[in-house]
Write a protein that holds these residues in place. Structure first.
Motif, mmCIF file in Angstrom:
data_model
loop_
_atom_site.group_PDB
_atom_site.id
_atom_site.type_symbol
_atom_site.label_atom_id
_atom_site.label_comp_id
_atom_site.label_asym_id
_atom_site.label_seq_id
_atom_site.Cartn_x
_atom_site.Cartn_y
_atom_site.Cartn_z
ATOM 1 N N VAL A 89 0.835 -1.203 0.000
ATOM 2 C CA VAL A 89 0.000 0.000 0.000
ATOM 3 C C VAL A 89 0.870 1.253 0.000
ATOM 4 C CG1 VAL A 89 -1.807 1.261 1.234
ATOM 5 C CG2 VAL A 89 -1.870 -1.232 1.162
ATOM 6 N N LEU A 92 1.760 2.194 -3.350
ATOM 7 C CA LEU A 92 0.629 2.742 -4.108
ATOM 8 C C LEU A 92 0.335 4.189 -3.753
ATOM 9 C CD1 LEU A 92 -1.848 -0.283 -3.974
ATOM 10 C CD2 LEU A 92 -0.516 0.478 -5.946
ATOM 11 N N ALA A 113 -6.947 2.204 4.678
ATOM 12 C CA ALA A 113 -6.814 1.539 3.371
ATOM 13 C C ALA A 113 -5.964 0.281 3.486
ATOM 14 C CB ALA A 113 -6.217 2.506 2.349
ATOM 15 N N GLY A 114 -4.862 0.380 4.224
ATOM 16 C CA GLY A 114 -4.001 -0.787 4.415
ATOM 17 C C GLY A 114 -4.673 -1.875 5.214
ATOM 18 N N LEU A 117 -7.192 -3.788 3.067
ATOM 19 C CA LEU A 117 -6.519 -4.762 2.204
ATOM 20 C C LEU A 117 -6.044 -5.966 3.008
ATOM 21 C CD1 LEU A 117 -5.619 -5.252 -0.704
ATOM 22 C CD2 LEU A 117 -3.441 -4.157 -0.149
ATOM 23 N N LEU A 185 2.281 2.936 7.245
ATOM 24 C CA LEU A 185 1.403 3.880 6.546
ATOM 25 C C LEU A 185 1.036 5.092 7.390
ATOM 26 C CD1 LEU A 185 -1.007 1.344 4.802
ATOM 27 C CD2 LEU A 185 1.070 2.399 3.910
#
Length: 240
Positions: A89, A92, A113-114, A117, A185
Motif C-alpha cells: 500500500v 501505491l 486503506a491498508g 486490504l 502507513l
C-alpha cells in the motif's frame, strides 16, 4: 542474583500498578490512542465487509473453471505478513506512487486503506465458508418452494448470517491488534496517526513501561471482548 530478581519483580509490580492507575483515571493519551485504534478498526472492518461479504457469497454461488485455484489463492492471502501489505500500500500511495496525489500517506485514511486490504481476504474466505456450509441444500429448497434465484440467494445469506458476523468480528480482531501496517502507513505521529499498538512499541523503546502496559491492558481487554463475541456468535450458529 536473588536481590536482582526481587528488584525486577518489584519494578514490574510498580509499573503494573501505575499502568492500572492510568487506565482507571482515563489518561488522555490512553483514551486518545484507544479511540483512534477503535475508529480505524471499525472503519476498516465496515469497508472490508462491503466488498468481502458480497465477494464471498458470489464465490460460493459461482461455478467456473479455476474456482479451486481462486479459493487457494484467497486462503494463501490469509497469512499475508502485515509488513508486506503495508509496503504494498505504501508503494501505491507514496508521493511517487499511482495514488500519491490523494495524499493518503501518513494519515488515518491511509492506515484504514491498508487495514482493509489486510482483512479483505479473511472476511471473504470466512464468508465463503459460512455460505458454502448450507449453500446447496438451502438454495435448492428455496427454489423448490417457488422462490426466485434472488430470493433463494437472500435465504442462503440469511441462514449464514452468524458465520458472516463471525467473519466480521474476526476481521476486527485482527486489525485492532495490528502494528505493521499502522507503522508503515501512519508514521506513528502522536496527535494524528498513533494507535495503541504503535504507541506500545514506541513507549517500550523509550523505556516508559507504564504507558505501554496501560495500553496493553486496554488492548487485551478489547481482544478478550472480541473473542468472547466470536465464541457467542459461533455458538449460536452451531445450535441452529
Amino acid at each position: 542474583g536473588r536481590f536482582a530478581g526481587r528488584q525486577a519483580v518489584s519494578t514490574l509490580v510498580h509499573a503494573l500498578a501505575e499502568a492500572l492507575s492510568l487506565v482507571v483515571a482515563l489518561d488522555p493519551k490512553v483514551v486518545q490512542y484507544a479511540v483512534r485504534s477503535l475508529l480505524i478498526a471499525l472503519a476498516a472492518t465496515a469497508l472490508a465487509s462491503t466488498v468481502g461479504v458480497p465477494a464471498g457469497v458470489a464465490l460460493a454461488q459461482a461455478r467456473f473453471r479455476g474456482k479451486r485455484a481462486v479459493v487457494t489463492v484467497l486462503n494463501t492471502l490469509l497469512s499475508s505478513p502485515t509488513v508486506v501489505v503495508g509496503l504494498l500500500v505504501f508503494a501505491l500511495i507514496s508521493r511517487n506512487g499511482p495514488l500519491g496525489e490523494a495524499g493518503l500517506l501518513f494519515t488515518v485514511p491511509g492506515i484504514i486503506a491498508g487495514e482493509v486490504l489486510l482483512i479483505l481476504p479473511l472476511v471473504t474466505a470466512l464468508t465463503l465458508a459460512a455460505v458454502t456450509r448450507g449453500d446447496a441444500e438451502v438454495y435448492r429448497t428455496a427454489l423448490a418452494l417457488g422462490a426466485s434465484e434472488r430470493q433463494a440467494l437472500v435465504q442462503v445469506v440469511r441462514e449464514a448470517r452468524f458465520g458472516i458476523l463471525a467473519a466480521l468480528i474476526a476481521g476486527f480482531g485482527r486489525v485492532i491488534g495490528e502494528v505493521g501496517v499502522a507503522t508503515i502507513l501512519g508514521g506513528n505521529a502522536a496527535e494524528f496517526t498513533r494507535t495503541m499498538t504503535t504507541a506500545i512499541v514506541l513507549e517500550v523503546d523509550m523505556g516508559r513501561f507504564e504507558l505501554a502496559l496501560a495500553l496493553g491492558i486496554v488492548l487485551l481487554g478489547l481482544s478478550l471482548t472480541v473473542n468472547v463475541l466470536l465464541q457467542v456468535v459461533q455458538g449460536r450458529g452451531a445450535t441452529r
